[in-house]
Write a protein that holds these residues in place. Structure first.
Motif, PDB file in Angstrom:
ATOM      1  N   ARG A  44      -3.735   2.057  -2.168  1.00 16.93           N
ATOM      2  CA  ARG A  44      -3.180   0.718  -1.448  1.00 16.93           C
ATOM      3  C   ARG A  44      -1.630   0.614  -1.462  1.00 16.93           C
ATOM      4  N   ASP A  48       0.570   0.434   1.807  1.00 17.99           N
ATOM      5  CA  ASP A  48       1.376  -1.121   2.093  1.00 17.99           C
ATOM      6  C   ASP A  48       2.931  -0.743   2.028  1.00 17.99           C
ATOM      7  N   MET A  54      -5.103   1.623   5.111  1.00 17.34           N
ATOM      8  CA  MET A  54      -5.825   2.636   4.200  1.00 17.34           C
ATOM      9  C   MET A  54      -6.382   3.510   5.062  1.00 17.34           C
TER      10      MET A  54
END
Length: 59
Positions: A44, A48, A54
């Motif tokens: 993640r 990010d 994802m």
């Protein structure tokens, strides 16, 4: 690891990517080579950092 390769193929360099994600470069290298499985938290953070989903990370 194809997941990280997808991000790197989009022009993101490993150094800035790992720094922005707060993930150690060695950890990313181990995930890429299959010597380590990335946790959901790590994946993640890698997704990010450059602003990808994802799903994009998974290839």
């Amino acid at each position: 690891m194809e997941r990280d390769a997808t991000i790197l193929d989009k022009g993101h360099r490993r150094g800035p990517l790992t720094e922005n994600a707060g993930v150690n470069r060695v950890t990313v290298a181990k995930i890429e080579t299959g010597r380590k499985q990335g946790s959901v938290t790590t994946l993640r953070a890698l997704a990010d950092a450059p602003g990808v989903s994802m799903g994009d990370l998974a290839g």
